[in-house]
Design a protein around this motif. Structure first.
Motif, PDB file in Angstrom:
ATOM      1  N   ASP A  53     -19.223  10.301 -10.201  1.00 25.06           N
ATOM      2  CA  ASP A  53     -18.276  11.347  -9.803  1.00 25.06           C
ATOM      3  C   ASP A  53     -18.614  12.722 -10.370  1.00 25.06           C
ATOM      4  O   ASP A  53     -18.164  13.739  -9.815  1.00 25.06           O
ATOM      5  N   VAL A  54     -19.368  12.774 -11.446  1.00 28.54           N
ATOM      6  CA  VAL A  54     -19.665  14.066 -12.072  1.00 28.54           C
ATOM      7  C   VAL A  54     -21.153  14.393 -11.996  1.00 28.54           C
ATOM      8  O   VAL A  54     -21.549  15.377 -11.364  1.00 28.54           O
ATOM      9  N   ILE A  55     -21.991  13.572 -12.623  1.00 29.11           N
ATOM     10  CA  ILE A  55     -23.413  13.901 -12.696  1.00 29.11           C
ATOM     11  C   ILE A  55     -24.048  13.914 -11.306  1.00 29.11           C
ATOM     12  O   ILE A  55     -24.688  14.897 -10.908  1.00 29.11           O
ATOM     13  N   ASP A  56     -23.875  12.829 -10.557  1.00 24.73           N
ATOM     14  CA  ASP A  56     -24.504  12.761  -9.236  1.00 24.73           C
ATOM     15  C   ASP A  56     -23.951  13.842  -8.310  1.00 24.73           C
ATOM     16  O   ASP A  56     -24.714  14.497  -7.580  1.00 24.73           O
ATOM     17  N   SER A  58     -22.738  16.685  -9.096  1.00 24.96           N
ATOM     18  CA  SER A  58     -23.116  18.037  -9.528  1.00 24.96           C
ATOM     19  C   SER A  58     -24.487  18.449  -9.017  1.00 24.96           C
ATOM     20  O   SER A  58     -24.861  19.612  -9.129  1.00 24.96           O
ATOM     21  N   MET A  59     -25.251  17.507  -8.471  1.00 28.89           N
ATOM     22  CA  MET A  59     -26.556  17.860  -7.934  1.00 28.89           C
ATOM     23  C   MET A  59     -26.437  18.597  -6.613  1.00 28.89           C
ATOM     24  O   MET A  59     -27.409  19.228  -6.157  1.00 28.89           O
ATOM     25  N   THR A  60     -25.270  18.555  -5.980  1.00 26.43           N
ATOM     26  CA  THR A  60     -25.089  19.238  -4.696  1.00 26.43           C
ATOM     27  C   THR A  60     -24.004  20.297  -4.731  1.00 26.43           C
ATOM     28  O   THR A  60     -23.930  21.119  -3.823  1.00 26.43           O
ATOM     29  N   MET A  61     -23.159  20.283  -5.759  1.00 28.01           N
ATOM     30  CA  MET A  61     -22.125  21.310  -5.871  1.00 28.01           C
ATOM     31  C   MET A  61     -21.642  21.370  -7.319  1.00 28.01           C
ATOM     32  O   MET A  61     -21.792  20.390  -8.068  1.00 28.01           O
ATOM     33  N   PRO A  62     -21.088  22.505  -7.745  1.00 27.26           N
ATOM     34  CA  PRO A  62     -20.562  22.563  -9.110  1.00 27.26           C
ATOM     35  C   PRO A  62     -19.334  21.677  -9.269  1.00 27.26           C
ATOM     36  O   PRO A  62     -18.501  21.582  -8.369  1.00 27.26           O
ATOM     37  N   VAL A  63     -19.258  21.024 -10.412  1.00 25.40           N
ATOM     38  CA  VAL A  63     -18.120  20.176 -10.751  1.00 25.40           C
ATOM     39  C   VAL A  63     -17.390  20.818 -11.923  1.00 25.40           C
ATOM     40  O   VAL A  63     -17.983  21.047 -12.978  1.00 25.40           O
ATOM     41  N   VAL A  64     -16.118  21.123 -11.734  1.00 26.87           N
ATOM     42  CA  VAL A  64     -15.290  21.676 -12.805  1.00 26.87           C
ATOM     43  C   VAL A  64     -14.637  20.504 -13.517  1.00 26.87           C
ATOM     44  O   VAL A  64     -13.859  19.756 -12.931  1.00 26.87           O
ATOM     45  N   LEU A  65     -14.991  20.319 -14.772  1.00 30.61           N
ATOM     46  CA  LEU A  65     -14.549  19.166 -15.544  1.00 30.61           C
ATOM     47  C   LEU A  65     -13.366  19.566 -16.420  1.00 30.61           C
ATOM     48  O   LEU A  65     -13.493  20.415 -17.307  1.00 30.61           O
ATOM     49  N   ASP A  66     -12.214  18.968 -16.143  1.00 30.33           N
ATOM     50  CA  ASP A  66     -10.986  19.237 -16.897  1.00 30.33           C
ATOM     51  C   ASP A  66     -10.770  18.085 -17.875  1.00 30.33           C
ATOM     52  O   ASP A  66     -10.381  16.995 -17.490  1.00 30.33           O
ATOM     53  N   LEU A  67     -11.074  18.341 -19.143  1.00 29.12           N
ATOM     54  CA  LEU A  67     -10.861  17.337 -20.184  1.00 29.12           C
ATOM     55  C   LEU A  67      -9.483  17.585 -20.785  1.00 29.12           C
ATOM     56  O   LEU A  67      -9.246  18.602 -21.428  1.00 29.12           O
ATOM     57  N   TRP A  68      -8.574  16.644 -20.545  1.00 27.14           N
ATOM     58  CA  TRP A  68      -7.176  16.882 -20.857  1.00 27.14           C
ATOM     59  C   TRP A  68      -6.597  15.683 -21.612  1.00 27.14           C
ATOM     60  O   TRP A  68      -7.220  14.627 -21.729  1.00 27.14           O
ATOM     61  N   SER A  69      -5.383  15.880 -22.109  1.00 18.20           N
ATOM     62  CA  SER A  69      -4.662  14.799 -22.779  1.00 18.20           C
ATOM     63  C   SER A  69      -3.173  14.972 -22.511  1.00 18.20           C
ATOM     64  O   SER A  69      -2.661  16.098 -22.550  1.00 18.20           O
ATOM     65  N   PRO A  70      -2.466  13.879 -22.248  1.00 12.85           N
ATOM     66  CA  PRO A  70      -1.010  13.986 -22.054  1.00 12.85           C
ATOM     67  C   PRO A  70      -0.298  14.426 -23.328  1.00 12.85           C
ATOM     68  O   PRO A  70       0.851  14.850 -23.273  1.00 12.85           O
ATOM     69  N   ALA A 120     -18.151  23.484 -16.728  1.00 14.36           N
ATOM     70  CA  ALA A 120     -18.736  23.485 -15.391  1.00 14.36           C
ATOM     71  C   ALA A 120     -20.043  22.711 -15.452  1.00 14.36           C
ATOM     72  O   ALA A 120     -20.923  23.020 -16.259  1.00 14.36           O
ATOM     73  N   ILE A 121     -20.169  21.694 -14.612  1.00 15.24           N
ATOM     74  CA  ILE A 121     -21.363  20.856 -14.562  1.00 15.24           C
ATOM     75  C   ILE A 121     -22.096  21.171 -13.259  1.00 15.24           C
ATOM     76  O   ILE A 121     -21.518  21.104 -12.177  1.00 15.24           O
ATOM     77  N   PHE A 122     -23.377  21.533 -13.390  1.00 10.00           N
ATOM     78  CA  PHE A 122     -24.181  21.829 -12.203  1.00 10.00           C
ATOM     79  C   PHE A 122     -25.606  21.351 -12.456  1.00 10.00           C
ATOM     80  O   PHE A 122     -26.157  21.573 -13.538  1.00 10.00           O
ATOM     81  N   GLN A 123     -26.163  20.676 -11.449  1.00 10.25           N
ATOM     82  CA  GLN A 123     -27.510  20.117 -11.573  1.00 10.25           C
ATOM     83  C   GLN A 123     -27.615  19.206 -12.799  1.00 10.25           C
ATOM     84  O   GLN A 123     -28.626  19.176 -13.500  1.00 10.25           O
ATOM     85  N   GLY A 124     -26.518  18.501 -13.088  1.00 11.99           N
ATOM     86  CA  GLY A 124     -26.522  17.524 -14.158  1.00 11.99           C
ATOM     87  C   GLY A 124     -26.331  18.073 -15.551  1.00 11.99           C
ATOM     88  O   GLY A 124     -26.407  17.323 -16.526  1.00 11.99           O
ATOM     89  N   GLN A 125     -26.054  19.379 -15.684  1.00 14.85           N
ATOM     90  CA  GLN A 125     -25.929  19.983 -17.002  1.00 14.85           C
ATOM     91  C   GLN A 125     -24.634  20.781 -17.111  1.00 14.85           C
ATOM     92  O   GLN A 125     -24.158  21.349 -16.119  1.00 14.85           O
ATOM     93  N   ALA A 126     -24.082  20.827 -18.327  1.00 15.33           N
ATOM     94  CA  ALA A 126     -22.947  21.712 -18.601  1.00 15.33           C
ATOM     95  C   ALA A 126     -23.490  23.119 -18.745  1.00 15.33           C
ATOM     96  O   ALA A 126     -24.323  23.395 -19.613  1.00 15.33           O
ATOM     97  N   VAL A 127     -23.047  24.028 -17.881  1.00 14.09           N
ATOM     98  CA  VAL A 127     -23.640  25.367 -17.845  1.00 14.09           C
ATOM     99  C   VAL A 127     -22.732  26.447 -18.421  1.00 14.09           C
ATOM    100  O   VAL A 127     -23.204  27.503 -18.837  1.00 14.09           O
ATOM    101  N   THR A 128     -21.448  26.227 -18.416  1.00 17.41           N
ATOM    102  CA  THR A 128     -20.525  27.204 -18.979  1.00 17.41           C
ATOM    103  C   THR A 128     -19.167  26.524 -19.132  1.00 17.41           C
ATOM    104  O   THR A 128     -18.972  25.407 -18.660  1.00 17.41           O
ATOM    105  N   GLY A 129     -18.226  27.177 -19.789  1.00 17.84           N
ATOM    106  CA  GLY A 129     -16.912  26.577 -19.968  1.00 17.84           C
ATOM    107  C   GLY A 129     -16.042  27.396 -20.896  1.00 17.84           C
ATOM    108  O   GLY A 129     -16.434  28.462 -21.362  1.00 17.84           O
ATOM    109  N   PHE A 130     -14.846  26.887 -21.147  1.00 19.21           N
ATOM    110  CA  PHE A 130     -13.935  27.536 -22.088  1.00 19.21           C
ATOM    111  C   PHE A 130     -13.030  26.476 -22.696  1.00 19.21           C
ATOM    112  O   PHE A 130     -12.917  25.364 -22.179  1.00 19.21           O
TER     113      PHE A 130
END
Length: 314
Positions: A53-56, A58-70, A120-130
């Motif tokens: 869902d993320v790495i594969d 991200s090879m065709t589009m950027p994946v915005v990864l939301d790491l969250w906790s309730p 932000a995951i793109f081409q299998g790598q974390a490229v930026t974030g906050f």
């Protein structure tokens, strides 16, 4: 304290031209007027599905990864904003949500120290974030810069662009005026790693066309790269412990610009202007004006920094 080792863009150092594309995208969105947001492509990710869902993906589009906790109030504030702004992209990116409480190994692998964290995951790598709760406007700005950088990556690597889906027609950009030969020469020199030749090409273009913003940004960007080429981030951090080391502060600001921390870079130099006088103040002021040249004139960070500089000077 700034983390100068964190990659700020798809290229290891932020391509400041992506900010111009981001601002253009924002202007187009505002000109189009309010419209219903497209349903976001949202997926809940677990440790078992992360690769697919993320790495594969991200090879065709950027994946915005939301790491969250309730358990984190900030997650409840930020997650709906992410769903909205990613949804407005109309399927050009996907939002992947990771509950760090139920998938702790993902958080450990990504060295997540607090939630919410957005990567932000793109081409299998974390490229930026906050790693904080941002207002919607700032999240949109961050996402627009990401999409601008992704588009620049595809322009530089056309073979990596995914093929359109069946029945989908790619939009063709209208033919524009022929590229300036000095601009072409500068871009080719950068690709080959000859920064001196790129600098000379930009200077020739500006001598003929002083108002060319792309050339001004390019020249400032080359200057940033040259000034930081041999900088040791760890050494810079040590030198920052000495408030009298003005050169360390200016070099730290350059590194922050390249890592994408534009507002932090501006704030650092303005603080130097406030506490210095004479030649040191003038040196810091001129350095800041050089950093201003690295951004498009309509960048909102510029207006804020110019006001702060005026306040510091007068």
């Amino acid at each position: 304290m700034a983390d100068f080792s964190r990659p700020g863009s798809l290229y290891g150092a932020v391509d400041l031209g992506a900010r111009k594309q981001a601002i253009d995208a924002q202007a187009r969105r505002e000109a189009a007027g309010p419209q219903a947001a497209t349903s976001a492509s949202v997926v809940d990710v677990t440790e078992e599905t992360f690769t697919t869902d993320v790495i594969d993906r991200s090879m065709t589009m950027p994946v915005v990864l939301d790491l969250w906790s309730p358990r984190a109030p900030g997650s409840a504030q930020l997650s709906p904003v992410l769903e909205k702004v990613v949804g407005d992209l109309g399927g050009r990116a996907v939002l992947a949500k990771v509950n760090v409480d139920t998938s702790p190994q993902i958080a450990q692998a990504l060295r997540v120290q607090a939630v919410p964290t957005v990567l932000a995951i793109f081409q299998g790598q974390a490229v930026t974030g906050f790693q904080q709760v941002l207002p919607e406007q700032e999240v949109r700005r961050w996402l627009d810069e990401l999409m601008g950088a992704v588009e620049q990556f595809y322009q530089a690597n056309p073979d990596a662009r995914p093929a359109p889906a069946d029945g989908e027609q790619q939009q063709q950009a209208p033919d524009g005026p022929p590229a300036d030969p000095d601009m072409v020469a500068a871009e080719q020199a950068i690709e080959s790693g000859d920064l001196d030749a790129a600098q000379e090409a930009y200077q020739r273009l500006l001598a003929r066309s002083p108002g060319n913003e792309d050339a001004k940004m390019g020249l400032a960007g080359v200057g940033l790269i040259k000034r930081t080429a041999e900088a040791d981030p760890a050494d810079v951090q040590r030198r920052l412990q000495d408030p009298a080391d003005i050169d360390a502060q200016l070099l730290a600001a350059d590194l922050e610009m390249l890592s994408g921390s534009v507002d932090e870079a501006f704030g650092r130099v303005i603080a130097v202007v406030k506490r210095t006088s004479g030649d040191e103040r003038d040196k810091a002021r001129r350095h800041l004006l050089g950093l201003f040249d690295a951004l498009p004139t309509e960048d909102p960070s510029l207006a804020k920094a110019r006001r702060a500089l005026a306040s510091a000077l007068f």
